[in-house]
Design an enzyme around this catalytic site. Sequence first.
Site, mmCIF file in Angstrom:
data_model
loop_
_atom_site.group_PDB
_atom_site.id
_atom_site.type_symbol
_atom_site.label_atom_id
_atom_site.label_comp_id
_atom_site.label_asym_id
_atom_site.label_seq_id
_atom_site.Cartn_x
_atom_site.Cartn_y
_atom_site.Cartn_z
ATOM 1 N N HIS A 184 0.834 -1.204 0.000
ATOM 2 C CA HIS A 184 0.000 0.000 0.000
ATOM 3 C C HIS A 184 0.870 1.255 0.000
ATOM 4 O O HIS A 184 0.583 2.229 -0.699
ATOM 5 C CB HIS A 184 -0.922 0.004 1.225
ATOM 6 C CG HIS A 184 -1.627 1.311 1.424
ATOM 7 N ND1 HIS A 184 -2.694 1.699 0.642
ATOM 8 C CD2 HIS A 184 -1.389 2.332 2.271
ATOM 9 C CE1 HIS A 184 -3.089 2.896 1.021
ATOM 10 N NE2 HIS A 184 -2.325 3.307 2.008
ATOM 11 N N ARG A 286 -10.548 0.115 -15.266
ATOM 12 C CA ARG A 286 -11.170 -0.943 -14.471
ATOM 13 C C ARG A 286 -12.656 -0.617 -14.306
ATOM 14 O O ARG A 286 -12.997 0.441 -13.787
ATOM 15 C CB ARG A 286 -10.505 -1.042 -13.099
ATOM 16 C CG ARG A 286 -8.981 -1.150 -13.132
ATOM 17 C CD ARG A 286 -8.423 -1.142 -11.727
ATOM 18 N NE ARG A 286 -6.963 -1.146 -11.688
ATOM 19 C CZ ARG A 286 -6.217 -0.048 -11.670
ATOM 20 N NH1 ARG A 286 -6.801 1.151 -11.671
ATOM 21 N NH2 ARG A 286 -4.913 -0.131 -11.633
ATOM 22 N N GLU A 411 -2.269 -12.616 -17.545
ATOM 23 C CA GLU A 411 -1.990 -12.637 -16.109
ATOM 24 C C GLU A 411 -1.692 -14.046 -15.616
ATOM 25 O O GLU A 411 -1.181 -14.240 -14.521
ATOM 26 C CB GLU A 411 -3.207 -12.095 -15.340
ATOM 27 C CG GLU A 411 -3.612 -10.691 -15.760
ATOM 28 C CD GLU A 411 -5.061 -10.406 -15.416
ATOM 29 O OE1 GLU A 411 -5.296 -9.726 -14.399
ATOM 30 O OE2 GLU A 411 -5.952 -10.863 -16.158
ATOM 31 N N ASN A 434 0.977 -7.587 -11.903
ATOM 32 C CA ASN A 434 0.706 -7.928 -10.502
ATOM 33 C C ASN A 434 0.248 -9.382 -10.377
ATOM 34 O O ASN A 434 0.798 -10.166 -9.596
ATOM 35 C CB ASN A 434 -0.361 -6.999 -9.920
ATOM 36 C CG ASN A 434 0.057 -5.552 -9.929
ATOM 37 O OD1 ASN A 434 1.197 -5.221 -10.247
ATOM 38 N ND2 ASN A 434 -0.854 -4.670 -9.584
ATOM 39 N N ASP A 435 -0.779 -9.743 -11.164
ATOM 40 C CA ASP A 435 -1.278 -11.115 -11.103
ATOM 41 C C ASP A 435 -0.314 -12.090 -11.765
ATOM 42 O O ASP A 435 -0.172 -13.231 -11.299
ATOM 43 C CB ASP A 435 -2.660 -11.216 -11.762
ATOM 44 C CG ASP A 435 -3.781 -11.007 -10.757
ATOM 45 O OD1 ASP A 435 -3.660 -11.504 -9.621
ATOM 46 O OD2 ASP A 435 -4.774 -10.336 -11.087
ATOM 47 N N ARG A 445 -0.542 -11.977 -3.880
ATOM 48 C CA ARG A 445 -0.019 -10.610 -3.971
ATOM 49 C C ARG A 445 -0.560 -9.691 -2.895
ATOM 50 O O ARG A 445 -0.089 -8.565 -2.740
ATOM 51 C CB ARG A 445 -0.292 -10.016 -5.353
ATOM 52 C CG ARG A 445 -1.752 -9.734 -5.680
ATOM 53 C CD ARG A 445 -1.857 -9.344 -7.150
ATOM 54 N NE ARG A 445 -3.209 -9.043 -7.580
ATOM 55 C CZ ARG A 445 -3.705 -7.817 -7.659
ATOM 56 N NH1 ARG A 445 -2.965 -6.781 -7.304
ATOM 57 N NH2 ARG A 445 -4.932 -7.617 -8.079
ATOM 58 N N CYS A 482 0.169 -3.175 -18.132
ATOM 59 C CA CYS A 482 -0.714 -2.316 -17.334
ATOM 60 C C CYS A 482 -0.636 -2.605 -15.841
ATOM 61 O O CYS A 482 -1.447 -2.118 -15.067
ATOM 62 C CB CYS A 482 -2.158 -2.417 -17.814
ATOM 63 S SG CYS A 482 -2.875 -4.059 -17.599
#
Length: 556
Positions: A184, A286, A411, A434-435, A445, A482
């Site tokens: 975060h 999104r 992903e 990320n994925d 993650r 992305c």
Amino acid sequence: MTELRGVGIGLGVAQGPVARMAEPLPAPSDAPSTIGADEELARVHEAVAAVARELEQRGAQAGGKARDVLEAQAMMAEDPSLAMEVDNRVKQGRTGEWAVADAFAWFRDQLTAMGGYLGERAADLDDVAQRVIAHLRGVPAPGVPDPGHPFVLVAKDLAPADTALLDLDQVLALVTSDGGPTSHTAILAREKSIVAVVGAAAAKDLADGETVIVDAAKGVVTTNPTADELAQAQNRADARAAAASAPLTPGALKDGTAVPLLANLGKPEGAEEAAALGAEGVGLFRTEFLFLSSTHAPTVAQQKESYTKLLAAFPGKKVVVRVLDAGADKPLAFLNDAHEENPALGLRGIRSLRASEDILREQLTALAEADAATEADLWVMAPMVATVEEAEYFTELAREYGVKTAGVMVEVPAAALLADRVLAVADFASIGTNDLTQYTMAADRLLGSVSSYQDPWHPAVLRLIQATGEGGRANGKPVGICGEAAADPLLAVVLVGLGATSLSMAPTALADVRASLLEHTLDDAKRIAAAALDAADAASAREAARDAAARDTNAG
């Protein structure tokens, strides 16, 4: 002079005296309450409500991603099942402080065991509990210090409620001993353009008042710097500030190779700011915001209104919209409410949409109508595609509704390994790093205990990105990035070297990435990428790329 190493966020450099986050409040005593249960209950209920309202107020002031996180915290604070646990402990004769500490810890452990999005939110419960206990004690909640002068904030990690309203005129930089590139704190630092180094384990030894240099470009915190080092750091900061205020130009490498720089957006309201910061379009929009706050799917008309607002902000420019990515960390009762032991590997993304195809068809209808009403170049992609058959299914269905450009998210490692075949049927691919990292490294993650594995610099992840890039070249199809990786200025160069044709990121990261690309030619990028690929782990890949990039800078 001592150098503490961590993961740098962006290219910034800052210097100043350290101010540490206050230590957590001492644990409440388990001594019985000396007042009646009714009075204790009233105290607790008032404190919880007050903290929830404060979190909502902070979220409203902060806006953006911080607002979503803080509103989620406020809802968790007032969760009925959690309130029942607290009440039960009070009725057993415990103090409100002890009941809150024990019940929140119990609830946190329950969420941690679930993993995914709820597992990540579990860590936030500790912060909420501290705030409620502080309110009950009538003392300030632990939080960001106020030494009365600008400072470098040092902490184990930062809670959303603390980071949401950071005074950027006072906080020169962030340094955390925990966390990683997708934590975060790291995401917030990118969003607000704060100089940051995260995961610097030795930062726990930094003392209040000592002067440090925080060099995000190198991922280093320098203690006891010399006067020359301080002057060099200031010169770099001044040069970076000047570059940020220079006229905006399209993303490109040093040799003129175009690399469009796009924005990741979660709501249409962010479009204006993204364009002002130099976004050449949208690489990831999104659509979940339309669905997550509802007990039922939004209508075609409601969706069309939001999509039209977004597309109208980018006339003539590419806007890539991801259809609903639900499941796992974003459960939706009206889409898939079945219990899954491991939802990250369950019915999510394109799988859940196929199981409720009417929702997908309505979304494609709304997108096609919004496209017809505006002048943007609409691209639509499906999330979590794992097979060639899924790619065929989505692209054919999208074209049935008049979508001219239909693609897939890469992903899942299977899609990367079969990219040549997937891109034979899809119009484009966009890599969600990320994925992709999560599934490559078998590390949730959103789970802090395995955050060290969640690093897109790992050569295994880079090889999958390379395979996708090669699939794109073989079919003459574009391959974008992305995920958060695109916001890392040096990794952005590596990604281009691996075959990425566009990069999409948080709008505040655009300036740093644009500047980084302009330092290297395409041949340089391929060489830097090769150096990273030859490494054995993420840390050495990052170091190898940094050394290779430095040779370009020195040669220039």
